[in-house]
Scaffold this motif. Structure first.
Motif, PDB file in Angstrom:
ATOM      1  N   GLN A 162       3.139 -21.708  15.722  1.00 49.32           N
ATOM      2  CA  GLN A 162       2.874 -21.911  17.142  1.00 49.32           C
ATOM      3  C   GLN A 162       3.932 -21.206  17.972  1.00 49.32           C
ATOM      4  OE1 GLN A 162       2.881 -25.994  18.435  1.00 49.32           O
ATOM      5  NE2 GLN A 162       2.081 -25.485  20.456  1.00 49.32           N
ATOM      6  N   GLU A 163       3.492 -20.334  18.873  1.00 48.87           N
ATOM      7  CA  GLU A 163       4.386 -19.688  19.827  1.00 48.87           C
ATOM      8  C   GLU A 163       4.279 -20.497  21.115  1.00 48.87           C
ATOM      9  OE1 GLU A 163       4.018 -15.262  19.802  1.00 48.87           O
ATOM     10  OE2 GLU A 163       2.491 -15.704  18.277  1.00 48.87           O
ATOM     11  N   VAL A 164       5.155 -21.482  21.247  1.00 49.63           N
ATOM     12  CA  VAL A 164       5.054 -22.480  22.310  1.00 49.63           C
ATOM     13  C   VAL A 164       5.059 -21.850  23.695  1.00 49.63           C
ATOM     14  CG1 VAL A 164       6.128 -24.537  23.319  1.00 49.63           C
ATOM     15  CG2 VAL A 164       6.102 -24.231  20.817  1.00 49.63           C
ATOM     16  N   SER A 165       6.003 -20.980  23.974  1.00 49.57           N
ATOM     17  CA  SER A 165       6.115 -20.411  25.326  1.00 49.57           C
ATOM     18  C   SER A 165       4.957 -19.473  25.667  1.00 49.57           C
ATOM     19  CB  SER A 165       7.445 -19.674  25.495  1.00 49.57           C
ATOM     20  OG  SER A 165       7.502 -18.574  24.606  1.00 49.57           O
ATOM     21  N   LYS A 166       4.293 -18.936  24.659  1.00 46.81           N
ATOM     22  CA  LYS A 166       3.165 -18.027  24.891  1.00 46.81           C
ATOM     23  C   LYS A 166       1.816 -18.739  24.825  1.00 46.81           C
ATOM     24  CE  LYS A 166       5.544 -13.978  23.097  1.00 46.81           C
ATOM     25  NZ  LYS A 166       5.588 -12.963  22.049  1.00 46.81           N
ATOM     26  N   GLY A 167       1.821 -20.031  24.478  1.00 43.71           N
ATOM     27  CA  GLY A 167       0.572 -20.772  24.366  1.00 43.71           C
ATOM     28  C   GLY A 167      -0.333 -20.220  23.277  1.00 43.71           C
ATOM     29  N   ARG A 168       0.263 -19.842  22.145  1.00 43.57           N
ATOM     30  CA  ARG A 168      -0.508 -19.208  21.083  1.00 43.57           C
ATOM     31  C   ARG A 168      -0.308 -19.955  19.766  1.00 43.57           C
ATOM     32  NH1 ARG A 168       1.307 -13.713  21.067  1.00 43.57           N
ATOM     33  NH2 ARG A 168      -0.130 -13.423  22.780  1.00 43.57           N
ATOM     34  N   CYS A 169      -1.423 -20.225  19.087  1.00 45.35           N
ATOM     35  CA  CYS A 169      -1.395 -20.799  17.744  1.00 45.35           C
ATOM     36  C   CYS A 169      -1.973 -19.775  16.782  1.00 45.35           C
ATOM     37  CB  CYS A 169      -2.211 -22.091  17.676  1.00 45.35           C
ATOM     38  SG  CYS A 169      -1.448 -23.448  18.574  1.00 45.35           S
ATOM     39  N   ASN A 170      -1.210 -19.457  15.756  1.00 40.96           N
ATOM     40  CA  ASN A 170      -1.606 -18.457  14.768  1.00 40.96           C
ATOM     41  C   ASN A 170      -1.938 -19.142  13.449  1.00 40.96           C
ATOM     42  OD1 ASN A 170      -0.671 -16.253  16.573  1.00 40.96           O
ATOM     43  ND2 ASN A 170       1.332 -17.124  16.114  1.00 40.96           N
ATOM     44  N   THR A 171      -3.118 -18.869  12.910  1.00 36.79           N
ATOM     45  CA  THR A 171      -3.475 -19.377  11.584  1.00 36.79           C
ATOM     46  C   THR A 171      -3.214 -18.261  10.580  1.00 36.79           C
ATOM     47  OG1 THR A 171      -5.795 -18.700  11.794  1.00 36.79           O
ATOM     48  CG2 THR A 171      -5.220 -20.941  12.502  1.00 36.79           C
ATOM     49  N   TRP A 172      -2.720 -18.647   9.404  1.00 34.03           N
ATOM     50  CA  TRP A 172      -2.313 -17.662   8.395  1.00 34.03           C
ATOM     51  C   TRP A 172      -3.043 -17.897   7.083  1.00 34.03           C
ATOM     52  CZ3 TRP A 172      -0.137 -13.418   9.850  1.00 34.03           C
ATOM     53  CH2 TRP A 172       0.566 -13.413  11.069  1.00 34.03           C
ATOM     54  N   GLU A 190     -12.729 -14.756  18.400  1.00 32.28           N
ATOM     55  CA  GLU A 190     -13.792 -14.534  19.382  1.00 32.28           C
ATOM     56  C   GLU A 190     -14.728 -15.731  19.402  1.00 32.28           C
ATOM     57  OE1 GLU A 190     -15.622 -10.769  18.439  1.00 32.28           O
ATOM     58  OE2 GLU A 190     -13.843  -9.654  19.068  1.00 32.28           O
ATOM     59  N   GLN A 191     -15.511 -15.846  20.470  1.00 25.76           N
ATOM     60  CA  GLN A 191     -16.448 -16.962  20.606  1.00 25.76           C
ATOM     61  C   GLN A 191     -17.431 -16.970  19.429  1.00 25.76           C
ATOM     62  OE1 GLN A 191     -18.094 -17.274  24.483  1.00 25.76           O
ATOM     63  NE2 GLN A 191     -19.358 -19.021  23.989  1.00 25.76           N
ATOM     64  N   ASN A 192     -17.751 -18.171  18.950  1.00 24.76           N
ATOM     65  CA  ASN A 192     -18.692 -18.385  17.834  1.00 24.76           C
ATOM     66  C   ASN A 192     -18.213 -17.759  16.530  1.00 24.76           C
ATOM     67  OD1 ASN A 192     -20.553 -19.806  19.507  1.00 24.76           O
ATOM     68  ND2 ASN A 192     -21.271 -17.840  20.282  1.00 24.76           N
ATOM     69  N   GLU A 193     -16.903 -17.702  16.316  1.00 27.88           N
ATOM     70  CA  GLU A 193     -16.339 -17.104  15.119  1.00 27.88           C
ATOM     71  C   GLU A 193     -15.381 -18.100  14.472  1.00 27.88           C
ATOM     72  OE1 GLU A 193     -14.796 -12.682  14.369  1.00 27.88           O
ATOM     73  OE2 GLU A 193     -13.468 -13.790  15.709  1.00 27.88           O
ATOM     74  N   SER A 194     -15.473 -18.242  13.160  1.00 28.62           N
ATOM     75  CA  SER A 194     -14.534 -19.121  12.457  1.00 28.62           C
ATOM     76  C   SER A 194     -13.185 -18.411  12.311  1.00 28.62           C
ATOM     77  CB  SER A 194     -15.078 -19.491  11.074  1.00 28.62           C
ATOM     78  OG  SER A 194     -14.959 -18.397  10.188  1.00 28.62           O
ATOM     79  N   LEU A 195     -12.164 -19.188  12.019  1.00 26.86           N
ATOM     80  CA  LEU A 195     -10.829 -18.617  11.827  1.00 26.86           C
ATOM     81  C   LEU A 195     -10.816 -17.629  10.659  1.00 26.86           C
ATOM     82  CD1 LEU A 195      -8.844 -21.920  12.333  1.00 26.86           C
ATOM     83  CD2 LEU A 195      -8.976 -20.000  13.931  1.00 26.86           C
ATOM     84  N   LYS A 196     -11.473 -17.993   9.578  1.00 32.58           N
ATOM     85  CA  LYS A 196     -11.543 -17.133   8.395  1.00 32.58           C
ATOM     86  C   LYS A 196     -12.290 -15.841   8.723  1.00 32.58           C
ATOM     87  CE  LYS A 196     -12.546 -17.836   3.505  1.00 32.58           C
ATOM     88  NZ  LYS A 196     -13.126 -18.795   2.557  1.00 32.58           N
ATOM     89  N   GLU A 197     -13.396 -15.952   9.461  1.00 31.82           N
ATOM     90  CA  GLU A 197     -14.150 -14.761   9.876  1.00 31.82           C
ATOM     91  C   GLU A 197     -13.297 -13.859  10.767  1.00 31.82           C
ATOM     92  OE1 GLU A 197     -18.671 -16.664   9.994  1.00 31.82           O
ATOM     93  OE2 GLU A 197     -17.425 -16.740  11.791  1.00 31.82           O
TER      94      GLU A 197
END
Length: 136
Positions: A70-80, A39-46
């Motif tokens: 990275q889900e290239v076709s969906k335009g999504r980057c997931n941090t783990w 969400e806006q103004n939120e860190s990845l860890k938060e």
């Protein structure tokens, strides 16, 4: 050059003291690791901490960054991330029909989506951190 919009998410492997992993059952995707959109103004860890609390009722401590998928076709980057439970009780809802801690081998059988299993295994393989994997 066309600039594309990407979505950013944060998810985590949460292991309890018995080394069991926290999973939730999504009504569409089935069993998976908890996590969701930043969400806006939120860190990845938060984001990881908030999403896990919202989806499972469990408050967690994030202990380590694992990598990115990275889900290239969906335009999504997931941090783990890796983490551990601190408090809370299971709370199901619209995004989580069921919640539980499971043995790692059992969890791998429960997670039906191949890419989700691959992300899970990469998070567990700490010698390979940080990792980067992409899916078309």
């Amino acid at each position: 050059m066309k600039v594309t919009k990407h979505f950013l998410t944060a998810g985590a492997v949460i292991l309890n003291q018995q080394n069991k992993v926290l999973l939730k059952k999504d009504p569409h995707r089935g069993w998976e690791l908890p996590g969701g959109h930043v969400e806006q103004n939120e860190s990845l860890k938060e984001t990881a901490i908030r999403e896990i609390k919202e989806e499972t009722g469990i408050t967690v401590e994030i202990t380590k960054f694992c990598g990115i998928s990275q889900e290239v076709s969906k335009g999504r980057c997931n941090t783990w991330w890796l983490g551990k439970p601190v408090s809370g009780e299971f709370k199901s809802g619209l995004e989580s029909m069921e919640i539980g801690y499971f043995e790692i081998e059992q969890a791998l059988q429960m997670i039906q989506i191949k890419e989700f299993r691959e992300e899970f295994l990469k998070c567990l393989d700490e010698k390979d951190h940080p990792f980067y994997i992409s899916f078309i």
